[in-house]
Design a protein around this motif. Structure first.
Motif, PDB file in Angstrom:
ATOM      1  N   ARG A  76     -30.832  26.927 -65.869  1.00 48.96           N
ATOM      2  CA  ARG A  76     -29.707  26.532 -66.738  1.00 48.96           C
ATOM      3  C   ARG A  76     -29.263  27.689 -67.619  1.00 48.96           C
ATOM      4  O   ARG A  76     -28.057  27.923 -67.793  1.00 48.96           O
ATOM      5  CB  ARG A  76     -30.108  25.345 -67.602  1.00 48.96           C
ATOM      6  N   GLU A  77     -30.231  28.407 -68.157  1.00 53.57           N
ATOM      7  CA  GLU A  77     -29.873  29.573 -68.978  1.00 53.57           C
ATOM      8  C   GLU A  77     -29.205  30.641 -68.121  1.00 53.57           C
ATOM      9  O   GLU A  77     -28.249  31.292 -68.553  1.00 53.57           O
ATOM     10  CB  GLU A  77     -31.131  30.136 -69.644  1.00 53.57           C
ATOM     11  N   LEU A  78     -29.703  30.800 -66.903  1.00 51.60           N
ATOM     12  CA  LEU A  78     -29.167  31.820 -66.011  1.00 51.60           C
ATOM     13  C   LEU A  78     -27.740  31.494 -65.585  1.00 51.60           C
ATOM     14  O   LEU A  78     -26.883  32.385 -65.522  1.00 51.60           O
ATOM     15  CB  LEU A  78     -30.076  31.952 -64.791  1.00 51.60           C
ATOM     16  N   ASN A  79     -27.478  30.231 -65.271  1.00 51.20           N
ATOM     17  CA  ASN A  79     -26.125  29.874 -64.813  1.00 51.20           C
ATOM     18  C   ASN A  79     -25.209  29.444 -65.954  1.00 51.20           C
ATOM     19  O   ASN A  79     -24.080  29.000 -65.717  1.00 51.20           O
ATOM     20  CB  ASN A  79     -26.166  28.807 -63.715  1.00 51.20           C
ATOM     21  N   GLY A  80     -25.685  29.575 -67.176  1.00 49.41           N
ATOM     22  CA  GLY A  80     -24.837  29.265 -68.323  1.00 49.41           C
ATOM     23  C   GLY A  80     -24.456  27.803 -68.420  1.00 49.41           C
ATOM     24  O   GLY A  80     -23.389  27.472 -68.931  1.00 49.41           O
TER      25      GLY A  80
END
Length: 529
Positions: free
Chosen positions: A349-353
């Motif tokens: 989730r953090e990676l794909n914003g």
């Protein structure tokens, strides 16, 4: 007590009509179990190697040949059909029940090269045992009730074929969803052993010496114990075997309806990787290189409505949503489990914003090819972020027919970008994609970049030829966001291919002639890597 001769009628504990029913029931169940073993061998091969047609061809051809060998061998055991049948069923239940674990273990702890010989050996052993069992069953049917050979054959094959039907349907709709592949095979092995041996111990006990009767009873208990213990430790075995296939510790693993999903995390936590059926999808160390190269060249033009085919990790979405004038993004991905993971796992989730939470995004869970056939809409940008066309299931996504559907869904001034694999490791497959796109009416610009965890990777930027324009220029939009990897100078370099990886004599891939599968299988550059 000595065993009766093959021509004598046994003393049965039930009337002959009932005995015949129970023997035919055994035929029915044994046939179902045999087909499950066959399907399990094909399934584990497609999971691990991804080439379903090759795996099915190897398993089916070896098993059919082995059944013929088994039928010839059965002549030696006709003097003691009841005892021989019980022994064969015991061996079949052990080998068939453990087959998935044995194959998974050989792939994980030995090597991929050891897998195919192990598969052939198991298919041959199982096929031979099935080939021995059928003539023995016919002998038992005839001994219970005097019948013409033709009548006995008719009864036998009727029960056998119906059992095959039930086994074939139970495998995908019952065993796999409820138990999974390893436990499903083990449960079938247990059923095979209990029914196959118990019928002999009950109906044909008068045919057996006391020693044979005791031996079969102890053998059945041993088989049940082995398969039961394997069932109990199956999940632990699967976890250990799965971990052996990956460099870093596994932090998440799931077998969805469509594929095995694995996340690994390096010990320092910097490198998180996603694998689908063992194939790397991204690494947090360098995924931005791939996704910037995939998305941003296509955004230099109209971009209000965007279609993404694949991209279930949400990383392509992240790049698309950086453009404020993108009004809607439709993402079509087959596997809901991948979307669920990308929407809930904190690292991804953090990676794909948190791209799946954006109100501009609509997710559709279906096959991309079928969705395009029914799609009435046109799009300014189409992103094909799909798995390589290495087998029948994925090769259709790299065909002239598929790209013709893409062209129909493209606005007149729209752009399409296709990830096309590695021009270094699979050059013929890469250049075949160009021919397929152009035959579908899409003019293309090929380009390639380096992604350390993937190696050299190639793409095509395309536009419809219906407007009479040539291949699109490989440029960034004037208002492109700040990028970590891509700029105009790198894009100019991306147009250059080394002499030893420039286009050779390859053909387009179609539904009826999926050339791309063969091009992927003939990856000469992989040798030595």
């Amino acid at each position: 007590m000595s065993e009766t001769t093959a021509h004598a009628r046994p003393r049965l504990p039930v009337p002959p009509r009932a005995a015949r029913f129970f023997v035919l029931l055994a035929v029915f169940i044994c046939a179902a179990c045999g087909l499950v073993y066959e399907l399990a061998l094909v399934a584990i091969g497609s999971y691990l190697l991804g080439d379903t047609i090759t795996q099915a061809s190897v398993v089916l051809s070896v098993m059919v040949f082995a059944m013929g060998v088994g039928s010839l061998l059965s002549k030696r055991y006709q003097a003691r059909p009841a005892l021989s049948f019980a022994v064969v069923e015991g061996l079949l239940s052990l080998v068939g029940g453990l087959s998935v674990l044995l194959l998974y273990g050989s792939f994980a702890w030995l090597s991929a090269a050891a897998y195919q010989p192990t598969l052939v050996l198991l298919a041959f052993v199982i096929g031979t045992l099935i080939g021995i069992e059928i003539p023995l069953l016919m002998t038992l049917i005839q001994r219970i009730r005097k019948q013409e050979a033709s009548e006995a054959v008719a009864d036998l094959f009727a029960a056998d074929y119906v059992g095959g039907l039930i086994g074939g349907l139970a495998f995908p709709f019952l065993l796999l969803p409820l138990l999974g592949l390893p436990k499903g095979a083990l449960m079938v092995g247990l059923l095979n052993a209990v029914i196959g041996v118990a019928v002999v111990l009950w109906l044909f006990r008068s045919d057996l010496t006391r020693l044979a009767y005791a031996g079969l009873g102890l053998g059945l208990m041993f088989i049940v114990a082995v398969l039961g213990l394997a069932y109990y430790f199956a999940e632990e075995f699967e976890v250990d075997a799965r971990q052996a296939m990956y460099r870093d510790p596994i932090s998440y693993a799931e077998r969805s309806e469509y594929q095995e999903i694995v996340l690994t995390r390096s010990l320092d936590g910097r490198d998180v990787r996603m694998f689908l059926n063992g194939d790397l999808q991204f690494s947090t160390l360098d995924e931005y290189r791939y996704h910037e190269a995939l998305i941003h060249p296509a955004m230099d033009g109209p971009r209000e409505d965007v279609l993404v085919l694949g991209g279930g990790d949400g990383l392509a979405l992240r790049e698309l949503l950086r453009y404020d004038d993108v009004e809607s993004v439709t993402l079509v991905d087959l596997d809901p489990a991948v979307i669920e993971l990308a929407s809930t796992d904190p690292v991804i989730r953090e990676l794909n914003g948190d791209s799946f939470q954006d109100p501009r995004v609509e997710v559709v869970h279906t096959d991309a090819f079928q969705w395009l056939r029914d799609n009435p809409d046109d799009f300014d940008v189409i992103i094909a972020d799909l798995p390589d066309g290495t087998d029948v299931g994925t090769s259709k996504l790299y065909t002239v027919e598929f790209y013709a559907l893409l062209e129909q869904a493209l606005e007149p001034e729209g752009r399409v970008v296709v990830q096309a694999g590695s021009p270094f490791f699979a050059p013929d497959a890469y250049w075949s994609v160009r021919h397929s796109l152009e035959e579908a009416g899409i003019s293309v610009t090929p380009y390639n970049v380096d992604v350390p965890t993937f190696g050299n990777w190639g793409f095509y930027l395309g536009a419809s030829t219906s407007e009479g324009e040539g291949a699109p220029d490989l440029t960034l939009a004037d208002d492109a966001p700040e990028l970590r990897f891509l700029d105009d100078a790198l894009l100019r370099a991306a147009l250059v291919f080394p002499v030893d990886r420039r286009e050779g004599e390859v053909e387009a891939s179609t539904m009826m002639h999926p050339k791309i599968i063969g091009y992927h299988q003939d990856r000469q550059a992989w040798r030595g890597y």
